[in-house]
Design a protein around this motif. Structure first.
Motif, PDB file in Angstrom:
ATOM      1  N   ALA A 103       0.714  -1.102   0.020  1.00 41.28           N
ATOM      2  CA  ALA A 103      -0.025  -0.005   0.045  1.00 41.28           C
ATOM      3  C   ALA A 103       0.865   1.233  -0.131  1.00 41.28           C
ATOM      4  O   ALA A 103       0.708   2.107  -0.905  1.00 41.28           O
ATOM      5  CB  ALA A 103      -0.900  -0.210   1.286  1.00 41.28           C
ATOM      6  N   ILE A 104       1.734   1.291   0.764  1.00 44.92           N
ATOM      7  CA  ILE A 104       2.760   2.271   0.849  1.00 44.92           C
ATOM      8  C   ILE A 104       3.519   2.499  -0.375  1.00 44.92           C
ATOM      9  O   ILE A 104       3.836   3.735  -1.114  1.00 44.92           O
ATOM     10  CB  ILE A 104       3.729   2.128   1.938  1.00 44.92           C
ATOM     11  CG1 ILE A 104       3.131   2.517   3.332  1.00 44.92           C
ATOM     12  CG2 ILE A 104       4.916   3.309   1.848  1.00 44.92           C
ATOM     13  CD1 ILE A 104       4.165   1.927   4.396  1.00 44.92           C
ATOM     14  N   TRP A 105       3.910   1.282  -0.920  1.00 48.31           N
ATOM     15  CA  TRP A 105       4.463   1.456  -2.450  1.00 48.31           C
ATOM     16  C   TRP A 105       3.550   2.253  -3.534  1.00 48.31           C
ATOM     17  O   TRP A 105       3.956   3.037  -4.047  1.00 48.31           O
ATOM     18  CB  TRP A 105       5.106   0.229  -2.873  1.00 48.31           C
ATOM     19  CG  TRP A 105       5.514  -0.055  -4.240  1.00 48.31           C
ATOM     20  CD1 TRP A 105       4.632  -0.125  -5.283  1.00 48.31           C
ATOM     21  CD2 TRP A 105       6.747   0.119  -4.885  1.00 48.31           C
ATOM     22  NE1 TRP A 105       5.476  -0.209  -6.418  1.00 48.31           N
ATOM     23  CE2 TRP A 105       6.895  -0.062  -6.194  1.00 48.31           C
ATOM     24  CE3 TRP A 105       8.006   0.345  -4.228  1.00 48.31           C
ATOM     25  CZ2 TRP A 105       7.880   0.255  -7.047  1.00 48.31           C
ATOM     26  CZ3 TRP A 105       8.973   0.577  -4.958  1.00 48.31           C
ATOM     27  CH2 TRP A 105       9.281   0.595  -6.437  1.00 48.31           C
ATOM     28  N   ILE A 106       2.367   1.555  -3.470  1.00 50.89           N
ATOM     29  CA  ILE A 106       1.328   1.923  -4.572  1.00 50.89           C
ATOM     30  C   ILE A 106       1.106   3.494  -4.216  1.00 50.89           C
ATOM     31  O   ILE A 106       1.164   4.541  -5.283  1.00 50.89           O
ATOM     32  CB  ILE A 106       0.024   1.269  -4.564  1.00 50.89           C
ATOM     33  CG1 ILE A 106       0.547  -0.314  -5.027  1.00 50.89           C
ATOM     34  CG2 ILE A 106      -0.814   1.849  -5.197  1.00 50.89           C
ATOM     35  CD1 ILE A 106      -0.478  -1.296  -4.910  1.00 50.89           C
ATOM     36  N   GLY A 107       0.701   3.840  -3.171  1.00 50.52           N
ATOM     37  CA  GLY A 107       0.589   5.223  -2.932  1.00 50.52           C
ATOM     38  C   GLY A 107       1.647   6.279  -3.258  1.00 50.52           C
ATOM     39  O   GLY A 107       1.357   7.170  -3.749  1.00 50.52           O
ATOM     40  N   PHE A 108       2.723   5.862  -2.809  1.00 54.47           N
ATOM     41  CA  PHE A 108       3.881   6.961  -2.988  1.00 54.47           C
ATOM     42  C   PHE A 108       4.042   6.911  -4.720  1.00 54.47           C
ATOM     43  O   PHE A 108       4.571   7.773  -4.999  1.00 54.47           O
ATOM     44  CB  PHE A 108       5.245   6.044  -2.319  1.00 54.47           C
ATOM     45  CG  PHE A 108       6.524   7.205  -2.450  1.00 54.47           C
ATOM     46  CD1 PHE A 108       6.600   8.210  -1.635  1.00 54.47           C
ATOM     47  CD2 PHE A 108       7.413   7.038  -3.491  1.00 54.47           C
ATOM     48  CE1 PHE A 108       7.574   9.002  -1.797  1.00 54.47           C
ATOM     49  CE2 PHE A 108       8.543   7.936  -3.836  1.00 54.47           C
ATOM     50  CZ  PHE A 108       8.406   9.004  -2.812  1.00 54.47           C
ATOM     51  N   HIS A 109       4.264   5.647  -5.226  1.00 52.97           N
ATOM     52  CA  HIS A 109       4.445   5.764  -6.718  1.00 52.97           C
ATOM     53  C   HIS A 109       3.297   6.544  -7.441  1.00 52.97           C
ATOM     54  O   HIS A 109       3.701   7.237  -8.397  1.00 52.97           O
ATOM     55  CB  HIS A 109       4.043   4.240  -7.187  1.00 52.97           C
ATOM     56  CG  HIS A 109       4.348   4.004  -8.532  1.00 52.97           C
ATOM     57  ND1 HIS A 109       5.488   3.977  -9.006  1.00 52.97           N
ATOM     58  CD2 HIS A 109       3.604   3.906  -9.841  1.00 52.97           C
ATOM     59  CE1 HIS A 109       5.507   3.689 -10.549  1.00 52.97           C
ATOM     60  NE2 HIS A 109       4.343   3.467 -10.868  1.00 52.97           N
ATOM     61  N   LEU A 110       2.147   6.601  -6.940  1.00 54.82           N
ATOM     62  CA  LEU A 110       1.005   7.228  -7.679  1.00 54.82           C
ATOM     63  C   LEU A 110       0.880   8.749  -7.098  1.00 54.82           C
ATOM     64  O   LEU A 110       0.433   9.606  -8.173  1.00 54.82           O
ATOM     65  CB  LEU A 110      -0.295   6.714  -7.357  1.00 54.82           C
ATOM     66  CG  LEU A 110      -0.640   5.266  -8.088  1.00 54.82           C
ATOM     67  CD1 LEU A 110      -2.059   4.463  -7.705  1.00 54.82           C
ATOM     68  CD2 LEU A 110      -0.261   5.111  -9.620  1.00 54.82           C
ATOM     69  N   VAL A 111       0.871   9.165  -5.982  1.00 49.16           N
ATOM     70  CA  VAL A 111       0.906  10.199  -5.515  1.00 49.16           C
ATOM     71  C   VAL A 111       1.811  11.123  -4.526  1.00 49.16           C
ATOM     72  O   VAL A 111       1.927  12.264  -4.411  1.00 49.16           O
ATOM     73  CB  VAL A 111      -0.573  10.562  -4.554  1.00 49.16           C
ATOM     74  CG1 VAL A 111      -0.837  11.873  -4.041  1.00 49.16           C
ATOM     75  CG2 VAL A 111      -1.763   9.882  -5.384  1.00 49.16           C
ATOM     76  N   GLY A 112       2.887  10.280  -4.187  1.00 48.80           N
ATOM     77  CA  GLY A 112       4.017  10.810  -3.600  1.00 48.80           C
ATOM     78  C   GLY A 112       3.603  10.241  -1.932  1.00 48.80           C
ATOM     79  O   GLY A 112       3.072   9.750  -1.558  1.00 48.80           O
ATOM     80  N   PRO A 113       4.291  11.251  -1.156  1.00 49.97           N
ATOM     81  CA  PRO A 113       4.263  11.016   0.193  1.00 49.97           C
ATOM     82  C   PRO A 113       2.861  10.956   0.850  1.00 49.97           C
ATOM     83  O   PRO A 113       2.562  10.143   1.729  1.00 49.97           O
ATOM     84  CB  PRO A 113       5.197  12.023   0.865  1.00 49.97           C
ATOM     85  CG  PRO A 113       6.182  12.457  -0.425  1.00 49.97           C
ATOM     86  CD  PRO A 113       5.428  12.181  -1.389  1.00 49.97           C
TER      87      PRO A 113
END
Length: 192
Positions: A72-82
């Motif tokens: 989830a952290i990976w996907i969230g960071f990949h798509l929208v950043g921190p």
């Protein structure tokens, strides 16, 4: 074809990621979530390419902690950043944690009924099916060369047949795999 779909997809927002991960966390039980995440973000919404997803999955599984949370952290960071990473993490943890506490109370009250155990067996079978479909998809993406396929077979034998610790298998095989891929990419750049 997938890159065209990525170009046409509406960009995600942090709030949207929170809602998606909350829905996934609230409606899933057991393992197999990586298959669901693949379908949600790669196949249905076209927000990620499959290669980026599988790279994130590999990193998430190699890191300590819960794989789905890492993913989830990976996907969230990949798509929208921190902000996306924080929203995805909050979505996958907070609402399901509240539900888990409520379900624990309910299960404690209903554990004497056989139908509850049948339902849990069914949920476990579905989770195994999702995990197996994800594993098959990942193996199909491995380059058709001797060394990568040998490493896949080696990890399978060490864990399933020889019952070695997953941690020690990852510690032993991951550096070899990374070094081989690094050497392959370096040789490809020299040729180009």
């Amino acid at each position: 074809m997938q890159s065209t779909a990525l170009d046409n997809a509406r960009p995600p927002t942090a709030w949207g990621l929170f809602l998606i991960f909350s829905r996934i966390g609230l409606t899933s039980f057991g393992g197999g979530l990586s298959g669901w995440l693949l379908r949600e973000f790669v196949q249905d919404r076209h927000w990620m390419q499959e290669e980026a997803f599988l790279n994130g999955l590999a990193v998430s599984q190699a890191l300590p902690g819960v794989n789905v949370t890492n993913m989830a952290i990976w996907i969230g960071f990949h798509l929208v950043g921190p902000r996306g990473a924080a929203a995805a993490l909050a979505g996958i943890i907070l609402p399901p944690a509240v539900l888990a506490v409520l379900l624990s109370v309910a299960f404690a009250l209903l554990s004497g009924y056989p139908l509850v155990h049948i339902w849990l067996d069914g949920a476990a079978a579905a989770a195994i099916g999702l995990s197996l479909s994800m594993a098959i998809r990942a193996v199909r993406r491995v380059r058709r060369q001797v060394l990568p396929l040998f490493l896949v077979a080696l990890v399978f034998v060490m864990i399933i047949v020889l019952h070695q610790s997953l941690v020690w298998v990852v510690v032993a095989v991951a550096p070899v795999s990374v070094a081989l891929e690094y050497a392959r990419l370096r040789m490809a750049r020299k040729r180009a």
